[in-house]
Design a protein around this motif. Structure first.
Motif, PDB file in Angstrom:
ATOM      1  N   SER A  86      -4.039   5.953   6.728  1.00 15.21           N
ATOM      2  CA  SER A  86      -4.048   5.412   5.357  1.00 15.21           C
ATOM      3  C   SER A  86      -4.163   6.508   4.293  1.00 15.21           C
ATOM      4  N   GLU A  87      -3.761   7.724   4.601  1.00 15.95           N
ATOM      5  CA  GLU A  87      -3.733   8.788   3.606  1.00 15.95           C
ATOM      6  C   GLU A  87      -2.411   8.771   2.858  1.00 15.95           C
ATOM      7  N   SER A  88      -2.349   9.474   1.727  1.00 16.26           N
ATOM      8  CA  SER A  88      -1.136   9.520   0.928  1.00 16.26           C
ATOM      9  C   SER A  88      -0.113  10.453   1.566  1.00 16.26           C
ATOM     10  N   TYR A 102       0.791  -1.227   0.000  1.00 16.02           N
ATOM     11  CA  TYR A 102       0.000   0.000   0.000  1.00 16.02           C
ATOM     12  C   TYR A 102       0.824   1.279   0.000  1.00 16.02           C
ATOM     13  N   ASN A 103       2.022   1.273   0.574  1.00 12.74           N
ATOM     14  CA  ASN A 103       2.707   2.531   0.872  1.00 12.74           C
ATOM     15  C   ASN A 103       4.077   2.668   0.210  1.00 12.74           C
ATOM     16  N   CYS A 123       0.455   8.503   7.972  1.00 15.72           N
ATOM     17  CA  CYS A 123       0.006   7.664   6.864  1.00 15.72           C
ATOM     18  C   CYS A 123      -0.334   6.260   7.350  1.00 15.72           C
ATOM     19  N   SER A 178      -0.732  13.501   4.439  1.00 15.68           N
ATOM     20  CA  SER A 178      -0.182  13.063   5.733  1.00 15.68           C
ATOM     21  C   SER A 178       0.868  14.045   6.243  1.00 15.68           C
ATOM     22  N   THR A 183       4.464   6.208  -1.211  1.00 18.65           N
ATOM     23  CA  THR A 183       4.637   7.196  -0.153  1.00 18.65           C
ATOM     24  C   THR A 183       6.075   7.223   0.349  1.00 18.65           C
TER      25      THR A 183
END
Length: 357
Positions: free
Chosen positions: A213-215, A141-142, A209, A219, A145
């Protein structure tokens, strides 16, 4: 400090909670070791590729020393740019792996904080963390980021490197002019402060983040606002954690050096001066301790942001206290009681769900 005594009490409780997390999740110490092994493997392949690119020449390669196998390679401008891009790429990969290491620790700290504390635990410390979830979240997911955050740090490193090159040229051209030296020191100090600020903001953006769970960009913005609103708590946590980490790193380095000093006569057949080996042992032990003890700093900042999330929920919605660590219960219970009283007075009141409100 007197004006922010309550923030100091919360910060001490955060440090105590971070110590409980570290005691309950000892396997987290393997995360830096794993990423160091990965970095070493990548670095070996990078050196192999760099040696191949550096040997590219548009003309004949001249041997300058047969004994030491020294050769002079006349590289083209394109080859020099390839070498520069490879160095820049290795810096980016290194900062990315550091970010992955920090993110795994962040996820482990967050999952431990939000786990049930009212359930029996075999080790006697309530709470369980999911270390492997940090690896899964990183690559599932990250990754973008972490790549963006590490790329920003790479750009900052590039700016500082270019400045150091220009500063060295200016220093040589000015023949030791004191005004030029003072100006260079001022700019170097500003760049160092900017680098520290970006690193700290990046780490708090990763924490936000992992929780929300934000980008990366939202974040970073929200974590910066959160930091401004709770500057005293962040300052106390960072200061107290740095002091404890310094003591731990120094203690580890001193104990390791004393052990090395005791083993030197046994390992050597002839009498040698132990000063230089002990200095190397102390420096190496201190560097290794820095890498492992940094877990405590990351986990303390993660638990602080988790606490601030819980505090906002307790103020506006009422909080389920079953996951709250014992050292932080008294601070959150006050807000929970106030919220229950407000609901009793005005049960139809609107609740603000925005963390930044």
């Amino acid at each position: 400090m007197c004006c922010n005594f309550k923030s100091l009490k919360v910060s001490i409780a955060i440090i105590e909670t971070a110590a409980d997390f570290f005691s309950d999740t000892k396997r987290i110490a393997l995360v830096p070791l794993l990423y160091f092994v990965i970095w070493c493997g990548i670095f070996v392949f990078w050196l192999w590729g760099l040696a191949g690119v550096a040997s590219i020449s548009d003309s004949m390669i001249t041997v300058t020393s047969v004994q030491f196998q020294q050769k002079e390679v006349n590289r083209s401008e394109g080859t020099n740019w390839m070498i520069a891009l490879m160095v820049l790429g290795m810096v980016w990969i290194s900062t990315f792996l550091i970010a992955c290491n920090d993110f795994a620790v962040i996820c482990a700290s967050a999952t431990w904080y939000f786990s049930r504390k009212d359930l029996d635990d075999s080790d006697g410390i309530p709470g369980d963390s999911d270390v492997w979830k940090g690896f899964w979240w990183t690559f599932r997911y990250n990754m973008g980021t972490l790549a963006l955050g590490s790329f920003i740090l790479t750009i900052v490193w590039l700016i500082r490197t270019i400045f150091e090159y220009i500063g060295e040229k200016m220093h040589q051209a000015s023949a030791g002019n004191k005004c030029v030296e003072c100006l260079l020191c001022m700019v170097r100090c500003c760049l160092d402060c900017f680098d520290r600020f970006i690193r700290y903001l990046n780490r708090n953006a990763y924490i936000y983040c992992a929780i929300s769970s934000e980008s990366f960009c939202p974040s970073a913005l929200h974590s910066f606002i959160l930091l401004l609103k709770n500057h005293a708590k962040f300052a106390f946590v960072e200061g107290i954690a740095d002091w404890f980490m310094f003591l731990a790193k120094t203690f580890i380095a001193v104990i390791t050096t004393l052990c090395g000093y005791a083993l030197l006569p046994v390992m050597t057949e002839v009498a040698v001066d132990p000063t230089l080996p002990c200095i190397f042992i102390f420096l190496f032990a201190y560097l290794v301790a820095c890498k492992f003890i940094s877990i405590f700093d990351v986990s303390a900042n993660t638990i602080l942001q988790c606490y601030l999330f819980d505090m906002d929920i307790a103020k506006h919605h009422g909080l389920d206290m079953r996951h709250v660590p014992a050292s932080l219960t008294k601070f959150l219970a006050i807000h929970g009681e106030d919220q229950n009283m407000n609901k009793a007075v005005n049960p139809s009141g609107e609740l603000n769900q925005n963390l930044m409100a």
